[in-house]
Design a protein around this motif. Sequence first.
Motif, mmCIF file in Angstrom:
data_model
loop_
_atom_site.group_PDB
_atom_site.id
_atom_site.type_symbol
_atom_site.label_atom_id
_atom_site.label_comp_id
_atom_site.label_asym_id
_atom_site.label_seq_id
_atom_site.Cartn_x
_atom_site.Cartn_y
_atom_site.Cartn_z
ATOM 1 N N ILE A 143 1.236 -1.693 0.105
ATOM 2 C CA ILE A 143 0.235 0.422 -0.136
ATOM 3 C C ILE A 143 1.277 1.132 -0.197
ATOM 4 C CG2 ILE A 143 -1.939 -1.212 1.204
ATOM 5 C CD1 ILE A 143 -1.600 -0.144 3.459
ATOM 6 N N ASP A 144 0.521 2.542 -0.836
ATOM 7 C CA ASP A 144 0.996 3.090 -0.443
ATOM 8 C C ASP A 144 0.878 5.288 -1.439
ATOM 9 O OD1 ASP A 144 3.795 4.872 -0.885
ATOM 10 O OD2 ASP A 144 3.625 4.325 -3.465
ATOM 11 N N ASP A 145 0.694 5.408 0.230
ATOM 12 C CA ASP A 145 0.457 6.826 -0.236
ATOM 13 C C ASP A 145 -1.273 6.981 0.459
ATOM 14 O OD1 ASP A 145 0.479 9.842 0.504
ATOM 15 O OD2 ASP A 145 0.452 10.175 -1.822
ATOM 16 N N ILE A 146 -1.237 6.030 1.142
ATOM 17 C CA ILE A 146 -3.403 5.660 1.467
ATOM 18 C C ILE A 146 -3.507 6.881 2.484
ATOM 19 C CG2 ILE A 146 -5.282 4.612 2.457
ATOM 20 C CD1 ILE A 146 -4.169 3.615 -0.111
ATOM 21 N N ARG A 147 -4.444 7.408 1.761
ATOM 22 C CA ARG A 147 -5.430 8.886 1.901
ATOM 23 C C ARG A 147 -6.616 8.624 2.182
ATOM 24 N NH1 ARG A 147 -1.226 12.620 2.090
ATOM 25 N NH2 ARG A 147 0.080 12.650 1.374
ATOM 26 N N LEU A 148 -7.451 8.903 3.606
ATOM 27 C CA LEU A 148 -8.467 8.239 3.824
ATOM 28 C C LEU A 148 -9.511 8.961 5.000
ATOM 29 C CD1 LEU A 148 -11.255 6.556 3.680
ATOM 30 C CD2 LEU A 148 -10.096 4.908 4.487
ATOM 31 N N THR A 149 -10.450 9.607 5.132
ATOM 32 C CA THR A 149 -11.504 10.346 6.249
ATOM 33 C C THR A 149 -12.309 9.757 6.621
ATOM 34 O OG1 THR A 149 -10.364 12.909 6.312
ATOM 35 C CG2 THR A 149 -12.193 12.077 7.665
ATOM 36 N N VAL A 150 -12.894 9.174 7.584
ATOM 37 C CA VAL A 150 -14.265 8.072 7.638
ATOM 38 C C VAL A 150 -14.574 8.710 9.678
ATOM 39 C CG1 VAL A 150 -15.482 6.265 8.407
ATOM 40 C CG2 VAL A 150 -13.170 6.204 6.955
ATOM 41 N N ASP A 151 -16.502 9.263 9.058
ATOM 42 C CA ASP A 151 -16.864 10.417 10.448
ATOM 43 C C ASP A 151 -17.492 9.881 10.772
ATOM 44 O OD1 ASP A 151 -15.082 12.532 9.523
ATOM 45 O OD2 ASP A 151 -17.002 13.185 7.429
ATOM 46 N N THR A 152 -17.965 9.743 11.795
ATOM 47 C CA THR A 152 -19.461 9.217 12.357
ATOM 48 C C THR A 152 -19.751 8.507 11.565
ATOM 49 O OG1 THR A 152 -18.058 10.149 15.030
ATOM 50 C CG2 THR A 152 -19.690 8.732 14.745
ATOM 51 N N GLY A 153 -20.228 7.735 11.888
ATOM 52 C CA GLY A 153 -21.850 6.500 11.384
ATOM 53 C C GLY A 153 -21.436 6.587 10.257
ATOM 54 N N ALA A 154 -20.505 7.061 9.331
ATOM 55 C CA ALA A 154 -19.877 6.283 7.667
ATOM 56 C C ALA A 154 -20.393 5.447 7.706
ATOM 57 C CB ALA A 154 -18.790 6.964 7.844
ATOM 58 N N PHE A 155 -20.121 4.371 6.419
ATOM 59 C CA PHE A 155 -19.841 2.572 6.563
ATOM 60 C C PHE A 155 -19.743 2.899 5.083
ATOM 61 C CE2 PHE A 155 -21.364 -0.895 4.060
ATOM 62 C CZ PHE A 155 -21.738 -1.952 5.677
ATOM 63 N N VAL A 156 -18.242 2.186 5.412
ATOM 64 C CA VAL A 156 -17.058 2.227 4.726
ATOM 65 C C VAL A 156 -16.660 0.690 3.497
ATOM 66 C CG1 VAL A 156 -14.460 2.855 4.149
ATOM 67 C CG2 VAL A 156 -15.764 3.950 4.902
ATOM 68 N N GLY A 157 -16.471 0.584 2.280
ATOM 69 C CA GLY A 157 -16.168 -0.966 1.810
ATOM 70 C C GLY A 157 -15.116 -0.759 1.251
ATOM 71 N N LEU A 158 -13.895 -1.444 1.395
ATOM 72 C CA LEU A 158 -12.723 -1.390 0.887
ATOM 73 C C LEU A 158 -12.752 -2.477 -0.471
ATOM 74 C CD1 LEU A 158 -10.316 -1.469 3.435
ATOM 75 C CD2 LEU A 158 -11.587 0.562 2.284
ATOM 76 N N ILE A 159 -13.067 -2.184 -1.818
ATOM 77 C CA ILE A 159 -13.480 -2.734 -2.903
ATOM 78 C C ILE A 159 -12.224 -3.194 -3.571
ATOM 79 C CG2 ILE A 159 -14.533 -2.997 -5.346
ATOM 80 C CD1 ILE A 159 -16.418 -1.548 -3.645
ATOM 81 N N GLY A 160 -11.695 -4.020 -3.956
ATOM 82 C CA GLY A 160 -10.911 -4.821 -4.768
ATOM 83 C C GLY A 160 -10.215 -6.005 -4.930
ATOM 84 N N PRO A 161 -9.464 -5.956 -6.240
ATOM 85 C CA PRO A 161 -9.163 -7.562 -6.963
ATOM 86 C C PRO A 161 -8.219 -8.462 -5.564
ATOM 87 C CG PRO A 161 -7.766 -5.824 -7.716
ATOM 88 C CD PRO A 161 -8.862 -5.198 -7.325
ATOM 89 N N ASN A 162 -7.994 -9.777 -5.299
ATOM 90 C CA ASN A 162 -7.450 -10.190 -4.602
ATOM 91 C C ASN A 162 -5.927 -9.777 -4.815
ATOM 92 O OD1 ASN A 162 -9.803 -11.572 -3.544
ATOM 93 N ND2 ASN A 162 -8.919 -13.619 -5.034
ATOM 94 N N GLY A 163 -5.355 -9.257 -3.406
ATOM 95 C CA GLY A 163 -3.930 -8.978 -3.359
ATOM 96 C C GLY A 163 -3.746 -7.600 -3.910
ATOM 97 N N SER A 164 -4.453 -6.753 -3.452
ATOM 98 C CA SER A 164 -4.536 -5.129 -3.673
ATOM 99 C C SER A 164 -3.951 -4.910 -2.784
ATOM 100 C CB SER A 164 -5.515 -4.541 -4.553
ATOM 101 O OG SER A 164 -6.875 -4.589 -3.788
ATOM 102 N N GLY A 165 -4.558 -5.005 -1.735
ATOM 103 C CA GLY A 165 -3.822 -4.319 -0.097
ATOM 104 C C GLY A 165 -4.899 -4.504 0.936
ATOM 105 N N LYS A 166 -6.222 -4.551 0.278
ATOM 106 C CA LYS A 166 -7.509 -3.935 1.308
ATOM 107 C C LYS A 166 -7.161 -4.533 2.935
ATOM 108 C CE LYS A 166 -10.401 -6.859 -0.936
ATOM 109 N NZ LYS A 166 -9.779 -7.231 -2.578
ATOM 110 N N SER A 167 -6.741 -6.035 2.658
ATOM 111 C CA SER A 167 -6.283 -6.541 3.978
ATOM 112 C C SER A 167 -4.892 -6.625 4.941
ATOM 113 C CB SER A 167 -6.050 -8.014 4.426
ATOM 114 O OG SER A 167 -7.421 -8.812 4.248
ATOM 115 N N THR A 168 -3.905 -5.830 4.054
ATOM 116 C CA THR A 168 -3.314 -5.233 4.504
ATOM 117 C C THR A 168 -2.988 -3.705 4.771
ATOM 118 O OG1 THR A 168 -1.354 -6.418 3.440
ATOM 119 C CG2 THR A 168 -0.764 -4.224 3.971
ATOM 120 N N LEU A 169 -4.232 -2.737 4.031
ATOM 121 C CA LEU A 169 -4.611 -1.518 5.290
ATOM 122 C C LEU A 169 -5.759 -1.624 6.329
ATOM 123 C CD1 LEU A 169 -5.162 1.561 5.202
ATOM 124 C CD2 LEU A 169 -6.876 0.761 3.453
#
Length: 168
Positions: free
Chosen positions: A18-44
Amino acid sequence: MTLEIDGLRWSVDALRIIDDIRLTVDTGAFVGLIGPNGSGKSTLLRCIYRSLKPDAGTISLDGADLLGMPPREAARKMAVVLQESSIQFDFTVQEMALMGRTPYKSAFEPDTNDDWEIVADALAQVDMLDFRERSYGTLSGGEKQRVLIARAGAAVAVSGAGRTHQPS
């Protein structure tokens, strides 16, 4: 509670996962991480819940440095339900949920009435209260996930000081 990630990077050997990830999640927000296998979702996610230490960047909860927090403080602010978990001991559903109260206790501190009430409420919220005396190992996969969600809920629930109490 606001989660902020800024410039997060994690590598294995010379390979940046993973490289240069920027993300803000506010209270009550629902976020999904979508991407192919091996793209870094679980690593994040592993970086966020402190299982992996990022090479660079910051992760904060309500402006506090999550990566710099003592483990007990972080556990009081955030709970994680993993996709898979293996338990080697025969705990009841209630005992599994009660483990969520651990960040609020010192060694050998007894459980309080508040702890038992928080656990009962958490189990009720996931419709598992009637299973509280059942062995966790006998549950279906979906039922186990609901108990782990209750444990996470019990972990982030705030209580006052209470008297010690034995379950009925």
